[in-house]
Design an enzyme around this catalytic site. Structure first.
Site, PDB file in Angstrom:
ATOM      1  CG  HIS A   1      -4.378  -4.055  -0.299  1.00 32.96           C
ATOM      2  ND1 HIS A   1      -3.600  -3.481  -1.270  1.00 32.96           N
ATOM      3  CD2 HIS A   1      -4.445  -3.143   0.713  1.00 32.96           C
ATOM      4  CE1 HIS A   1      -3.209  -2.281  -0.887  1.00 32.96           C
ATOM      5  NE2 HIS A   1      -3.708  -2.049   0.318  1.00 32.96           N
TER       6      HIS A   1
ATOM      7  CG  ASP B   1      -2.080   0.980   1.102  1.00 37.80           C
ATOM      8  OD1 ASP B   1      -3.137   0.627   0.574  1.00 37.80           O
ATOM      9  OD2 ASP B   1      -1.899   2.129   1.531  1.00 37.80           O
TER      10      ASP B   1
ATOM     11  CE1 TYR C   1      -5.846   7.130  -0.262  1.00 35.05           C
ATOM     12  CE2 TYR C   1      -5.065   7.390   1.992  1.00 35.05           C
ATOM     13  CZ  TYR C   1      -5.460   6.581   0.943  1.00 35.05           C
ATOM     14  OH  TYR C   1      -5.468   5.208   1.101  1.00 35.05           O
TER      15      TYR C   1
END
Length: 380
Positions: free
Chosen positions: A356, A177, A309
């Site tokens: 993931h 990630d 982000y």
């Protein structure tokens, strides 16, 4: 300066969490919304909350985390929390692990033992690592976030400073990630120290990789066709969270920091969507997920973790020369011919199970893949 760190959530905070879970105001459920297509179903979340209240024990997981040596230091004015676990093998290879969102260092609880002491888990002592696992700034215990601007490249520079401060001159960087972006950048900023980079759990659509070229989706084999179809589906239906965290993280945080069920739903959706769909949500996995949720809740990091982000993303545009290995799990969209343009690929494995969150879902496969990748590097 490096100080020892100990997780000790107060009884007042635990009581406050319990009180909030006792007075949930459940939303009205949309018709035909029981299949996760419109988000977390109310019925599913009710079951998880009931487990949280009746069966989950934060103190047990807090003790598991505290079983590993933890420290905190300051880099560029930013508090950085990290686990540092020495191997009993003196000449073990140093390794820095980087988690992502909505993860934490708790993801690594099941891999630290096999990595640091392989002999105790039926492995070869020659595969041992000294493990460093920092909390990404603004996540977990690396708080408060002192200023904006903590993008992937700045984190990579901080990790280089951390490893230097710890006295490691030669080490491997591994991450999923966020870590799948930070770890290659660490190889770029400290190529004289990073002898290898190992990646898993990239989420970006293959067309957004700097190595993408027109025509890269022509003549794909069946496996890459399936990856592309899955990546197209995620881009069409599963990226709103990133848009919101990337544009209005502060507004979102009012809901998440005031409601533990809101924080749970926000995180649980990603574990549901990004994990191996063939593996049911067992109580063991649910305990691990709830530990992640509790870390975000007790540290009140919904806004500061989302802040990453909103920072400009930096990725490698050309290979650094650092040997790079990639472990591809069924939910990962990585395509070798695209990544090979921006990474010096020396190892590539496509696994048939996992997802993931590989360190949590399939720690055995991740550990084995990392060991295999690093064996040729140890001799140099």
């Amino acid at each position: 300066m490096i100080d020892k760190f100990w997780i000790d959530v107060s009884e007042d905070d635990l009581d406050d969490l319990q009180a909030r879970l006792d007075r949930i105001r459940w939303p009205r459920e949309l018709p035909a919304a029981d299949d996760w297509s419109r988000g977390v179903p109310v019925r599913a979340l009710r079951q998880v909350v009931r487990y949280w209240v009746d069966a989950y024990d934060w103190r047990r997981w807090e003790a598991r985390l505290n079983a590993f040596p933890q420290f905190i230091t300051t880099i560029e004015g930013q508090p950085v929390h990290f686990l540092q676990v020495h191997s009993p093998v003196p000449d073990a290879l140093p390794l820095i692990l980087t988690h992502g969102w909505p993860g934490s260092v708790a993801e690594f609880l099941d891999v630290i033992g096999p990595l640091t002491d392989p002999a105790a888990y039926g492995g070869d002592p020659a595969d041992a690592f000294h493990v460093v696992a920092p909390s990404v700034p603004g996540h977990g215990f690396s708080v408060p976030l002192r200023d904006i601007g903590w993008n992937h490249l700045r984190i990579a520079h901080a990790w280089a400073a951390l490893m230097d401060r710890l006295g490691y001159d030669r080490y491997v960087a591994q991450g999923g990630d966020t870590g799948s972006v930070v770890s290659p950048l660490l190889g770029q900023v400290a190529p004289e120290h990073v002898i290898g980079v190992h990646l898993n759990g990239g989420l970006a659509h293959p067309s957004t990789d700097p190595g993408y070229r027109p025509g890269d989706f022509d003549d794909l084999d069946r496996a890459d066709q399936a990856k592309l179809a899955a990546a197209d589906h995620v881009r069409a239906t599963g990226t709103a969270y990133a848009e919101l965290q990337g544009t209005k993280p502060q507004t979102l945080s009012f809901a998440l920091s005031d409601s533990p069920v809101g924080q749970l739903a926000w995180i649980l959706e990603k574990f549901h969507d990004w994990s191996d769909p063939r593996r049911p949500l067992t109580s063991a996995r649910l305990d691990h997920i709830l530990t992640d949720v509790c870390i975000y809740w007790f540290t009140n990091t919904s806004a500061t973790s989302a802040s990453l982000y909103s920072e400009p993303s930096t990725q490698l545009s050309a290979p650094t020369g650092v040997p790079t290995g990639v472990a591809v799990f069924p939910t990962d969209p990585a395509m070798r011919h695209i990544l090979a343009r921006t990474h010096h690929l020396t190892h590539w494995t496509e696994h048939s199970r996992g997802g993931h969150f590989a360190a949590l879902e399939v720690p055995d496969l991740l550990v084995d893949d990392l060991r295999t990748f690093c064996r040729p590097l140890r001799a140099h």
